[in-house]
Design a protein around this motif. Structure first.
Motif, PDB file in Angstrom:
ATOM      1  N   ALA A 311       0.845  -1.211   0.000  1.00 29.56           N
ATOM      2  CA  ALA A 311       0.000   0.000   0.000  1.00 29.56           C
ATOM      3  C   ALA A 311       0.875   1.255   0.000  1.00 29.56           C
ATOM      4  O   ALA A 311       0.609   2.222  -0.718  1.00 29.56           O
ATOM      5  CB  ALA A 311      -0.912  -0.006   1.221  1.00 29.56           C
ATOM      6  N   HIS A 337      -6.893   0.737  -0.189  1.00 28.70           N
ATOM      7  CA  HIS A 337      -6.314   2.083  -0.180  1.00 28.70           C
ATOM      8  C   HIS A 337      -6.421   2.738  -1.557  1.00 28.70           C
ATOM      9  O   HIS A 337      -6.350   3.953  -1.664  1.00 28.70           O
ATOM     10  CB  HIS A 337      -4.846   2.026   0.252  1.00 28.70           C
ATOM     11  N   GLU A 340      -9.091   5.347  -2.030  1.00 26.75           N
ATOM     12  CA  GLU A 340      -8.789   6.511  -1.183  1.00 26.75           C
ATOM     13  C   GLU A 340      -7.693   7.358  -1.840  1.00 26.75           C
ATOM     14  O   GLU A 340      -7.752   8.586  -1.846  1.00 26.75           O
ATOM     15  CB  GLU A 340      -8.352   6.063   0.221  1.00 26.75           C
ATOM     16  N   ALA A 370      -8.995   5.506   6.628  1.00 26.93           N
ATOM     17  CA  ALA A 370      -8.117   4.345   6.784  1.00 26.93           C
ATOM     18  C   ALA A 370      -8.972   3.089   6.845  1.00 26.93           C
ATOM     19  O   ALA A 370      -9.982   3.066   7.536  1.00 26.93           O
ATOM     20  CB  ALA A 370      -7.317   4.484   8.071  1.00 26.93           C
ATOM     21  N   ALA A 375      -2.844   0.303   4.943  1.00 24.11           N
ATOM     22  CA  ALA A 375      -3.535   1.265   4.089  1.00 24.11           C
ATOM     23  C   ALA A 375      -3.514   2.648   4.733  1.00 24.11           C
ATOM     24  O   ALA A 375      -3.302   3.660   4.071  1.00 24.11           O
ATOM     25  CB  ALA A 375      -4.977   0.815   3.865  1.00 24.11           C
ATOM     26  N   SER A 376      -3.692   2.692   6.050  1.00 28.14           N
ATOM     27  CA  SER A 376      -3.784   4.003   6.702  1.00 28.14           C
ATOM     28  C   SER A 376      -2.472   4.763   6.604  1.00 28.14           C
ATOM     29  O   SER A 376      -2.453   5.963   6.379  1.00 28.14           O
ATOM     30  CB  SER A 376      -4.240   3.872   8.153  1.00 28.14           C
ATOM     31  N   SER A 378      -0.289   4.430   4.251  1.00 25.28           N
ATOM     32  CA  SER A 378      -0.046   4.818   2.853  1.00 25.28           C
ATOM     33  C   SER A 378      -0.734   6.156   2.580  1.00 25.28           C
ATOM     34  O   SER A 378      -0.229   6.973   1.815  1.00 25.28           O
ATOM     35  CB  SER A 378      -0.528   3.737   1.879  1.00 25.28           C
ATOM     36  N   LEU A 379      -1.865   6.388   3.241  1.00 23.26           N
ATOM     37  CA  LEU A 379      -2.578   7.650   3.033  1.00 23.26           C
ATOM     38  C   LEU A 379      -1.824   8.808   3.685  1.00 23.26           C
ATOM     39  O   LEU A 379      -1.814   9.924   3.180  1.00 23.26           O
ATOM     40  CB  LEU A 379      -4.001   7.542   3.591  1.00 23.26           C
TER      41      LEU A 379
END
Ligand code: UD1
Length: 423
Positions: A311, A337, A340, A370, A375-376, A378-379
């Motif tokens: 991610a 992700h 997003e 997230a 994934a969270s 990566s944001l």
């Protein structure tokens, strides 16, 4: 629920200390169930997943002392008081299944709730169970629980794993340390966390050879003793923070980082035009001017490219000068992700297990959500590079696996803050 606010566009420079590995610590803690003496783990990360594992072990009768502000954990019990790992604790975290092998090996019986699926895929535990059966355990699935027994104790066996599983390798390894005779585990996982577990088990008196290769041999012993063991550095945290200077065009030294922990990932960063150097204190990552070059990535068991960095790599490649392909081969649903990142202006198309990412010159800040641990983050990485403000909601996922993320990044010049909200 807390959220994290990032104002992008700052070049990151400085040093980030890398914590002990969450995934190593989550398997080292249950190893304490194998002995009646305390196991001391140093360099432990301070994370909510570690607290969940502490609560689970305490529910089984272990004492867990958290010393030096959570950096040192002392885990142990002279006798396991309760052999049932309850659904309410297990469902919070899949790694809970790792108490099964040790309890079974030490006392010949255990009841552990099945962990169930999770957001990134079905993730069954059949390989854990088949391996323990091969060691002579009788297993029964009833009411969502695995009821395991081995009245005459476990005995060594040759086990050829049909696919590579980190968790199953750990569970079977721990159980085999107290089995009678020799266990040969073929097609074993080779992750650094497995190597770290073996180092710890060896300090506890286990006889094991071959860790880090596909075949591990365990010679069972009658009893294990307590030990003190430092948790290996977190290669996923390391890889994540290596991306911070990469995506912002900065220069950051990752203290305690080791290239051998992230070799396949570091190779891809270099192919993308990022400089990675070993220093006395760790790894230094920098990016000169110019766009990121596109690269293709396929996730695979170690020593391949880790699924837990896919991610974050996607966030970087969303800003590359061209088209990259990311193929996810470990988990079937690990692109949550992507939509997003698209909200932030990324151009990503997902077809089955492959994401096609066409880089854009600049991402744009946006409110995003997230969906899981990796994934969270990566944001957040995307937010560091984006123009304007990015607000990442549902960051409780992040707190499961990243210690003091805002502090570590803001120490290098990032504009990032946690917005605390009443639950
Ligand atoms: C561990 C890591 C996780 C990482 C993953 C892969 C911990 C706490 N978690 O998870 O962060 O993403 O390795 O590197 O260490 N499988 C089965 N049957 C089983 C077990 C696994 O089919 O009994 C499948 C899984 O669904 C998955 C693949 O095997 O598709 C690999 O999973 P596995 O290596 O077991 O991952 P975990 O140990 O759960």
């Amino acid at each position: 629920m807390d959220s994290i606010l990032v104002r992008g566009g700052r070049r990151l420079e400085g040093r980030i200390p890398i914590s002990g590995a969450k995934n190593a610590c989550l398997t080292l803690m249950p190893a304490a169930l194998l002995t009646d003496e305390p196991l001391t783990l140093t360099n432990a990360p301070r994370l909510s997943d570690i607290r969940t594992m502490s609560a689970l072990l305490e529910s089984l009768g272990c004492e867990v002392a958290s010393l030096q502000d959570g950096r040192v954990l002392v885990v142990g019990t002279q006798a396991i008081a309760n052999h049932r790992a309850d659904y309410d604790l297990v469902r919070k975290m899949r790694a809970s299944i790792l108490v099964l092998g040790p309890m079974l090996a030490r006392d010949g019986h255990a009841v552990v709730s099945l962990p169930g699926g999770c957001a990134i895929g079905a993730r069954p535990v059949d390989l854990h169970l088949k391996g323990l059966e091969a060691l002579g355990a009788t297993l029964e699935l009833r009411d969502g629980y695995v009821h395991a027994s081995a009245t005459d104790g476990l005995r060594g066996a040759t086990i050829d794993m049909p696919m590579v599983s980190v968790g199953a390798t750990e569970n079977i390894l721990m159980a085999a340390t107290l089995a009678r005779g020799t266990t040969l585990l073929k097609n074993a996982a080779r992750e650094p966390e497995i190597v770290d577990l073996v180092h710890c088990l060896r300090r506890m008196g286990a006889q094991i050879a071959g860790e880090g290769s596909a075949t591990i041999e365990v010679q069972g012993v009658d009893r294990l003793r307590g030990a003190t063991h430092p948790v290996v550095a977190d290669r996923i945290e390391l890889g994540t923070y290596m991306l911070a200077p990469a995506i912002t065009g900065g220069d950051v030294e990752l203290l305690g980082g080791r290239r051998d922990l992230v070799a396949a990932f570091a190779d891809k960063l270099e192919a993308a035009g990022i400089e990675v150097r070993e220093t006395d204190a760790g790894l230094r990552v920098s990016r000169a001017n110019g766009r990121i070059r596109p690269v293709d990535v396929v996730t695979a068991p170690h020593p391949g490219f880790p699924t837990d960095l896919q991610a974050q790599m996607m966030a970087l490649l969303a800003t590359a000068d061209g088209t990259s392909h990311l193929e996810e081969r470990i988990f079937e649903n690990r692109f949550m992700h992507a939509p997003e990142l698209v909200r932030m202006g990324a151009q990503i198309e997902v077809h089955g297990g492959t994401a096609t990412v066409t880089g854009v010159e600049r991402l744009k800040g946006a409110p995003v959500m997230a969906t899981d641990l990796r994934a969270s983050v990566s944001l957040i990485l995307a937010g560091l590079a984006a123009e304007g403000e990015t607000r990442v909601a549902r960051v409780y996922h992040l707190d499961r696996g990243y210690e003091r993320v805002e502090e570590k990044l803001s120490a290098c010049g990032a504009e990032i803050e946690r917005i605390r909200e009443a639950a």
